[in-house]
Structures are given as C-alpha cells and as structure tokens.
Scaffold this motif. Structure first.
Motif, PDB file in Angstrom:
ATOM      1  N   ALA A 117      41.313  52.418  38.799  1.00 39.62           N
ATOM      2  CA  ALA A 117      40.746  51.419  37.891  1.00 39.62           C
ATOM      3  C   ALA A 117      40.160  50.329  38.774  1.00 39.62           C
ATOM      4  CB  ALA A 117      41.814  50.862  36.962  1.00 39.62           C
ATOM      5  N   PHE A 118      38.830  50.311  38.879  1.00 37.60           N
ATOM      6  CA  PHE A 118      38.139  49.341  39.718  1.00 37.60           C
ATOM      7  C   PHE A 118      37.826  48.088  38.905  1.00 37.60           C
ATOM      8  CE2 PHE A 118      36.960  53.372  41.784  1.00 37.60           C
ATOM      9  CZ  PHE A 118      37.294  53.079  43.094  1.00 37.60           C
ATOM     10  N   SER A 119      38.326  46.948  39.355  1.00 31.76           N
ATOM     11  CA  SER A 119      38.034  45.672  38.700  1.00 31.76           C
ATOM     12  C   SER A 119      36.776  45.089  39.341  1.00 31.76           C
ATOM     13  CB  SER A 119      39.197  44.698  38.881  1.00 31.76           C
ATOM     14  OG  SER A 119      40.370  45.219  38.301  1.00 31.76           O
ATOM     15  N   LEU A 120      35.736  44.959  38.545  1.00 26.70           N
ATOM     16  CA  LEU A 120      34.454  44.459  39.037  1.00 26.70           C
ATOM     17  C   LEU A 120      34.421  42.932  38.916  1.00 26.70           C
ATOM     18  CD1 LEU A 120      31.543  44.867  40.023  1.00 26.70           C
ATOM     19  CD2 LEU A 120      30.888  45.285  37.660  1.00 26.70           C
ATOM     20  N   HIS A 121      34.631  42.261  40.027  1.00 24.83           N
ATOM     21  CA  HIS A 121      34.606  40.799  40.100  1.00 24.83           C
ATOM     22  C   HIS A 121      33.202  40.384  40.562  1.00 24.83           C
ATOM     23  CE1 HIS A 121      38.995  40.392  39.629  1.00 24.83           C
ATOM     24  NE2 HIS A 121      39.058  41.500  40.342  1.00 24.83           N
ATOM     25  N   TRP A 122      32.252  40.428  39.644  1.00 22.91           N
ATOM     26  CA  TRP A 122      30.826  40.309  39.948  1.00 22.91           C
ATOM     27  C   TRP A 122      30.486  39.101  40.812  1.00 22.91           C
ATOM     28  CZ3 TRP A 122      26.710  43.396  39.633  1.00 22.91           C
ATOM     29  CH2 TRP A 122      25.465  42.814  39.838  1.00 22.91           C
ATOM     30  N   ASP A 123      30.842  37.897  40.375  1.00 26.70           N
ATOM     31  CA  ASP A 123      30.464  36.690  41.118  1.00 26.70           C
ATOM     32  C   ASP A 123      30.995  36.719  42.545  1.00 26.70           C
ATOM     33  OD1 ASP A 123      29.161  35.727  38.899  1.00 26.70           O
ATOM     34  OD2 ASP A 123      30.651  34.199  38.412  1.00 26.70           O
ATOM     35  N   GLY A 129      28.697  39.390  49.354  1.00 23.21           N
ATOM     36  CA  GLY A 129      27.809  40.487  49.750  1.00 23.21           C
ATOM     37  C   GLY A 129      28.502  41.837  49.751  1.00 23.21           C
ATOM     38  N   LEU A 130      29.405  42.057  48.800  1.00 25.64           N
ATOM     39  CA  LEU A 130      30.212  43.280  48.774  1.00 25.64           C
ATOM     40  C   LEU A 130      29.850  44.257  47.649  1.00 25.64           C
ATOM     41  CD1 LEU A 130      33.730  41.785  49.600  1.00 25.64           C
ATOM     42  CD2 LEU A 130      32.281  43.193  51.092  1.00 25.64           C
ATOM     43  N   LEU A 131      28.750  44.020  46.946  1.00 24.20           N
ATOM     44  CA  LEU A 131      28.384  44.931  45.856  1.00 24.20           C
ATOM     45  C   LEU A 131      28.139  46.354  46.353  1.00 24.20           C
ATOM     46  CD1 LEU A 131      26.084  42.773  43.568  1.00 24.20           C
ATOM     47  CD2 LEU A 131      28.236  43.850  42.931  1.00 24.20           C
ATOM     48  N   ASP A 132      27.446  46.493  47.479  1.00 25.47           N
ATOM     49  CA  ASP A 132      27.189  47.835  48.021  1.00 25.47           C
ATOM     50  C   ASP A 132      28.485  48.515  48.446  1.00 25.47           C
ATOM     51  OD1 ASP A 132      24.460  47.681  47.573  1.00 25.47           O
ATOM     52  OD2 ASP A 132      23.995  47.051  49.628  1.00 25.47           O
ATOM     53  N   GLU A 133      29.395  47.751  49.042  1.00 24.69           N
ATOM     54  CA  GLU A 133      30.697  48.302  49.446  1.00 24.69           C
ATOM     55  C   GLU A 133      31.467  48.786  48.227  1.00 24.69           C
ATOM     56  OE1 GLU A 133      33.562  49.184  52.491  1.00 24.69           O
ATOM     57  OE2 GLU A 133      31.457  48.669  52.546  1.00 24.69           O
ATOM     58  N   ILE A 153      35.442  42.157  34.765  1.00 18.88           N
ATOM     59  CA  ILE A 153      36.383  41.062  34.578  1.00 18.88           C
ATOM     60  C   ILE A 153      35.646  39.928  33.864  1.00 18.88           C
ATOM     61  CG2 ILE A 153      37.955  39.448  35.724  1.00 18.88           C
ATOM     62  CD1 ILE A 153      38.639  42.518  35.926  1.00 18.88           C
ATOM     63  N   CYS A 154      36.021  39.688  32.637  1.00 18.95           N
ATOM     64  CA  CYS A 154      35.384  38.651  31.815  1.00 18.95           C
ATOM     65  C   CYS A 154      36.225  37.392  31.845  1.00 18.95           C
ATOM     66  CB  CYS A 154      35.209  39.143  30.374  1.00 18.95           C
ATOM     67  SG  CYS A 154      34.080  40.520  30.242  1.00 18.95           S
ATOM     68  N   ALA A 155      36.111  36.655  32.910  1.00 20.72           N
ATOM     69  CA  ALA A 155      36.858  35.398  33.037  1.00 20.72           C
ATOM     70  C   ALA A 155      36.100  34.289  32.333  1.00 20.72           C
ATOM     71  CB  ALA A 155      37.021  35.051  34.515  1.00 20.72           C
ATOM     72  N   THR A 156      36.793  33.247  31.980  1.00 22.39           N
ATOM     73  CA  THR A 156      36.193  32.102  31.303  1.00 22.39           C
ATOM     74  C   THR A 156      35.011  31.570  32.105  1.00 22.39           C
ATOM     75  OG1 THR A 156      38.355  31.550  30.418  1.00 22.39           O
ATOM     76  CG2 THR A 156      36.670  29.832  30.326  1.00 22.39           C
TER      77      THR A 156
END
Length: 164
Positions: A117-123, A129-133, A153-156
C-alpha cells in the motif's frame, strides 16, 4: 480462505520524508526512533503459525514512520510469507533499499501473497524531487508480481490548497 486479520503497528517513527501534516510529532511521539520487538522473530512466528491460527491469516503492517525502515521487517515478513500467510506493507514508496530487499528476497509464491500500500505524499515528493523514485518503486513491485495500490493522502493542508 483467510481465517484471521491482524492489524500490526511496527514500532518505528523515523522517516525519510518530513510531511508538514504528519501525525507523529502532532501527537507527541518522538520522531526518529526504532524500537526492537519485545519477542524474537522466531518466537513471534511460532506463535503466528498457520496451524496455531487455524489457517492462513492476513497481516497488515504499518509503522508510525516509514514502515520499511525497521531492521526486523524483512525477517518478519519473510517468515510470515514462508508460513503461508498474506502480508500488506503500508509505506511511502520512496525507501528503495527496503523495497529492493523485499522483492529480491522472496520466492514467486511468497511475493504473490504480498501487497504494498503506497501512500502518495504528493507535496513532499514534489518538494524532494522523489516522484520518479516513487513511480519506479511502484513499477518494481508490479513487475515482481506483488499486488499494490496507490493511496492519495488527503491532508487538510492539501485540501486547503485545492480550495483556493
């Protein structure tokens, strides 16, 4: 058929990300800690055998920080899968060393009972610079034959940015 479900907290609060919405410092936990297990891996695996539990079980494992950073995770997961159980690992998708160790250690049969289960912490991924990783690691798990999901991850903080 899965007989039992176990939600497992791994005692790790260190992380390679520093998300501003992380709950670990907000609830007063000390960051950067890894606690050892109270019992040895061997004792835990004996207690969690398929025979003792009455059949195959599903273990969902998550830490307070980056789950894959715990040094005892690999032998625990390997032991559970060797015993015939299914395992979920919640992680941030950027700790490549941990992902590599897992997918390169397991047999094909074992990895087919493993879920990431990969948690996508977009910001935070953009900031570092870790989106590609992250994408490479998701693809690595897919190619290895494990099941996976990417959860946003839908944080406030994120929702505030969207509403502006």
């Amino acid at each position: 058929m899965i007989k039992k479900f176990f939600e497992c907290y791994l005692p790790v609060t260190c992380c390679n990300l520093k998300c501003d919405y992380c709950y670990v410092p907000q609830i007063g936990w000390k960051q950067g800690r890894i606690k050892r297990f109270k019992y040895s891996i061997e004792v835990m695996l004996e207690a969690l055998s398929v025979e003792r539990l009455g059949g195959m079980s599903y273990f969902s494992i998550c830490g307070g920080g980056e789950t894959l950073m715990h040094p005892d995770l690999l032998p625990l997961v390997t032991g559970l899968l060797k015993a015939g159980h299914c395992v979920n690992l919640t992680n941030n998708g950027t700790y490549s060393r941990g992902i590599d160790a897992i997918v390169n250690t397991l047999t094909k049969d074992q990895i087919q009972r493993l879920h990431f289960a990969f948690s996508l912490h977009w910001d935070e991924l953009v900031r570092l610079g870790l989106l590609d990783e992250f994408a490479r690691n998701v693809n690595k798990v897919r190619t290895a034959g494990a099941s996976f999901l990417v959860q946003i991850i839908c944080a406030t903080v994120m929702l505030d940015k969207v509403s502006r």
